[in-house]
Write an enzyme that holds these catalytic residues in place. Structure first.
Site, PDB file in Angstrom:
ATOM      1  N   SER A  33     -16.283  52.742  56.425  1.00  0.00           N
ATOM      2  CA  SER A  33     -15.349  52.224  55.426  1.00  0.00           C
ATOM      3  C   SER A  33     -15.549  50.716  55.368  1.00  0.00           C
ATOM      4  CB  SER A  33     -13.921  52.529  55.904  1.00  0.00           C
ATOM      5  OG  SER A  33     -12.960  51.837  55.136  1.00  0.00           O
ATOM      6  N   TYR A  71      -7.339  53.433  62.778  1.00  0.00           N
ATOM      7  CA  TYR A  71      -8.394  53.699  61.779  1.00  0.00           C
ATOM      8  C   TYR A  71      -9.480  52.634  61.888  1.00  0.00           C
ATOM      9  CZ  TYR A  71     -10.271  54.882  57.106  1.00  0.00           C
ATOM     10  OH  TYR A  71     -11.073  55.257  56.051  1.00  0.00           O
TER      11      TYR A  71
HETATM   12  P1  NAI Z   1     -10.144  63.409  51.595  1.00  0.00           P
HETATM   13  O1  NAI Z   1      -8.896  63.666  52.364  1.00  0.00           O
HETATM   14  O2  NAI Z   1     -10.118  63.586  50.120  1.00  0.00           O
HETATM   15  O3  NAI Z   1     -11.338  64.247  52.199  1.00  0.00           O
HETATM   16  C1  NAI Z   1     -11.517  64.354  53.586  1.00  0.00           C
HETATM   17  C2  NAI Z   1     -11.753  65.793  53.951  1.00  0.00           C
HETATM   18  O4  NAI Z   1     -11.876  65.858  55.390  1.00  0.00           O
HETATM   19  C3  NAI Z   1     -10.607  66.714  53.564  1.00  0.00           C
HETATM   20  O5  NAI Z   1     -11.094  67.799  52.797  1.00  0.00           O
HETATM   21  C4  NAI Z   1     -10.029  67.190  54.899  1.00  0.00           C
HETATM   22  O6  NAI Z   1      -9.560  68.517  54.866  1.00  0.00           O
HETATM   23  C5  NAI Z   1     -11.219  67.031  55.826  1.00  0.00           C
HETATM   24  N1  NAI Z   1     -10.828  66.927  57.227  1.00  0.00           N
HETATM   25  C6  NAI Z   1      -9.773  66.258  57.753  1.00  0.00           C
HETATM   26  N2  NAI Z   1      -9.726  66.464  59.069  1.00  0.00           N
HETATM   27  C7  NAI Z   1     -10.783  67.258  59.389  1.00  0.00           C
HETATM   28  C8  NAI Z   1     -11.270  67.822  60.605  1.00  0.00           C
HETATM   29  N3  NAI Z   1     -10.645  67.608  61.774  1.00  0.00           N
HETATM   30  N4  NAI Z   1     -12.384  68.594  60.555  1.00  0.00           N
HETATM   31  C9  NAI Z   1     -13.003  68.842  59.381  1.00  0.00           C
HETATM   32  N5  NAI Z   1     -12.582  68.359  58.208  1.00  0.00           N
HETATM   33  C10 NAI Z   1     -11.485  67.562  58.215  1.00  0.00           C
HETATM   34  O7  NAI Z   1     -10.542  61.897  51.984  1.00  0.00           O
HETATM   35  P2  NAI Z   1     -11.789  60.971  51.605  1.00  0.00           P
HETATM   36  O8  NAI Z   1     -11.230  59.697  51.185  1.00  0.00           O
HETATM   37  O9  NAI Z   1     -12.749  61.662  50.743  1.00  0.00           O
HETATM   38  O10 NAI Z   1     -12.402  60.755  53.057  1.00  0.00           O
HETATM   39  C11 NAI Z   1     -13.761  60.939  53.392  1.00  0.00           C
HETATM   40  C12 NAI Z   1     -14.204  59.810  54.303  1.00  0.00           C
HETATM   41  O11 NAI Z   1     -14.188  58.593  53.571  1.00  0.00           O
HETATM   42  C13 NAI Z   1     -13.301  59.574  55.493  1.00  0.00           C
HETATM   43  O12 NAI Z   1     -14.107  59.355  56.648  1.00  0.00           O
HETATM   44  C14 NAI Z   1     -12.533  58.321  55.126  1.00  0.00           C
HETATM   45  O13 NAI Z   1     -12.107  57.610  56.250  1.00  0.00           O
HETATM   46  C15 NAI Z   1     -13.578  57.584  54.334  1.00  0.00           C
HETATM   47  N6  NAI Z   1     -13.082  56.539  53.433  1.00  0.00           N
HETATM   48  C16 NAI Z   1     -12.171  56.807  52.438  1.00  0.00           C
HETATM   49  C17 NAI Z   1     -11.727  55.813  51.601  1.00  0.00           C
HETATM   50  C18 NAI Z   1     -10.738  56.064  50.516  1.00  0.00           C
HETATM   51  O14 NAI Z   1     -10.248  55.121  49.900  1.00  0.00           O
HETATM   52  N7  NAI Z   1     -10.406  57.293  50.192  1.00  0.00           N
HETATM   53  C19 NAI Z   1     -12.223  54.438  51.739  1.00  0.00           C
HETATM   54  C20 NAI Z   1     -13.194  54.268  52.783  1.00  0.00           C
HETATM   55  C21 NAI Z   1     -13.595  55.277  53.592  1.00  0.00           C
END
Ligand code: NAI
Length: 284
Positions: free
Chosen positions: A140, A153
């Site tokens: 991130s 985080y």
């Molecule tokens: P999201 O919540 O839309 O997608 C994340 C997915 O990971 C979800 O489908 C969830 O069910 C799954 N997940 C959560 N815990 C889990 C586990 N223990 N095992 C397997 N799957 C699991 O969120 P997003 O934003 O797409 O996140 C993806 C990555 O991007 C993360 O690592 C997040 O930290 C990173 N990120 C997100 C940003 C944002 O603004 N949304 C910004 C920078 C980084």
């Protein structure tokens, strides 16, 4: 790197950035295993994708055994994996001093150990396969920029970045690239992370502040489209770039941070051994 015909494994692929990556990889002619903890979201994703080259596997990335099993399942169905996207992640918006050990264990378990498990599972398999490939770990902008609130985080994302950089040096001789994905705000479901918090790690958790979650949900509507993130990510993989910065607007802020770091150096007098102590590239 040629994407077509390769098998990819995307964690957290049922929503947000992960699902964007899945769509982009399928469009490039990859076979894709989507691993996610949310069964309902997995089923919904597979339905909307409507593609024979995709499979869903339920996985809690924090589980070492679970990760190895999911990898076996994916490889049995789709062939050996040579593209890995350790992307699953959660957020907990609270300061470190207000956090419990369960808070630490949950966020570290998913955001850091989940990535470690992905690397420990797939790096040896990819090396043995000998067809090169690429590992992308989602960190991130929070792996560079700290705020008080997302303290745990920040900790996990800094660690993912450092680990990825070290891994890049060690896997490069095997023709395996490593990149770290550092997005800013993205349209996603991360505001709803609490839904997937295991009950065994809920001791000492502060009650969910639904108004704050609502504010986060609204904020994330202004985020970048996951399909744009995915396109910029695959382009960087193709060019074997280490840092993937899909949000150009952070360049100046990052420059300020590095300037602040450099400003903390002092011109102390040089002593014996001065020359020998520098040169990190010797360890690469
Ligand atoms: P999201 O919540 O839309 O997608 C994340 C997915 O990971 C979800 O489908 C969830 O069910 C799954 N997940 C959560 N815990 C889990 C586990 N223990 N095992 C397997 N799957 C699991 O969120 P997003 O934003 O797409 O996140 C993806 C990555 O991007 C993360 O690592 C997040 O930290 C990173 N990120 C997100 C940003 C944002 O603004 N949304 C910004 C920078 C980084």
């Amino acid at each position: 790197l040629d994407f077509a015909g390769r098998t990819a494994f995307v964690t957290g692929g049922a929503n947000g950035i992960g699902l964007g990556l899945v769509r982009a990889l399928l469009a490039q002619g990859c076979k894709v295993a989507i691993a996610d903890i949310r069964e309902d979201a997995l089923a919904a994703a597979v339905k909307t994708l409507d593609n024979q080259s995709v499979m869903a596997v339920q996985l809690d990335v924090a589980s070492r055994e679970g990760f190895a099993q999911a990898a076996d399942e994916a490889e049995a169905a789709l062939g050996p994996v040579s593209l890995v996207f350790n992307n699953a992640g959660i957020n907990l918006f609270q300061t470190i001093d207000e956090s419990s050990y369960d808070d630490w264990d949950w966020v570290m378990g998913v955001n850091l150990h989940g990535v470690i498990n992905g690397v420990m599972t797939f790096a040896p398999r990819m090396k043995a396969l000998g067809q090169g490939g690429h590992i992308v770990n989602t960190a991130s902008m929070a792996s560079f920029l700290c705020g008080g609130a997302p303290g745990i985080y920040n900790t996990t994302k800094f660690a993912v970045r450092g680990m990825s950089e070290s891994l890049r040096y060690s896997l490069s001789p095997h023709g395996i690239g490593v990149s770290v994905l550092c997005p800013g705000l993205v349209k996603s479901h991360i505001y709803a992370s609490d839904e997937v918090r295991p009950s065994v790690l809920s001791g000492g958790a502060k009650p969910v502040d639904s108004a704050a979650v609502g504010r986060l949900e609204q904020l994330h509507q202004f985020g970048m489209d996951p399909d744009v993130i995915a396109a910029r990510t695959l382009e960087a993989v193709q060019e074997n770039r280490f840092h993937i910065f899909p949000h150009p607007e952070f360049r100046d802020e990052l420059a300020t941070v590095f300037d602040e770091i450099l400003a903390d150096f002092r011109d102390y007098p040089q002593d014996a051994g001065f020359e020998q102590r520098t040169g990190f590239e010797k360890m690469r």
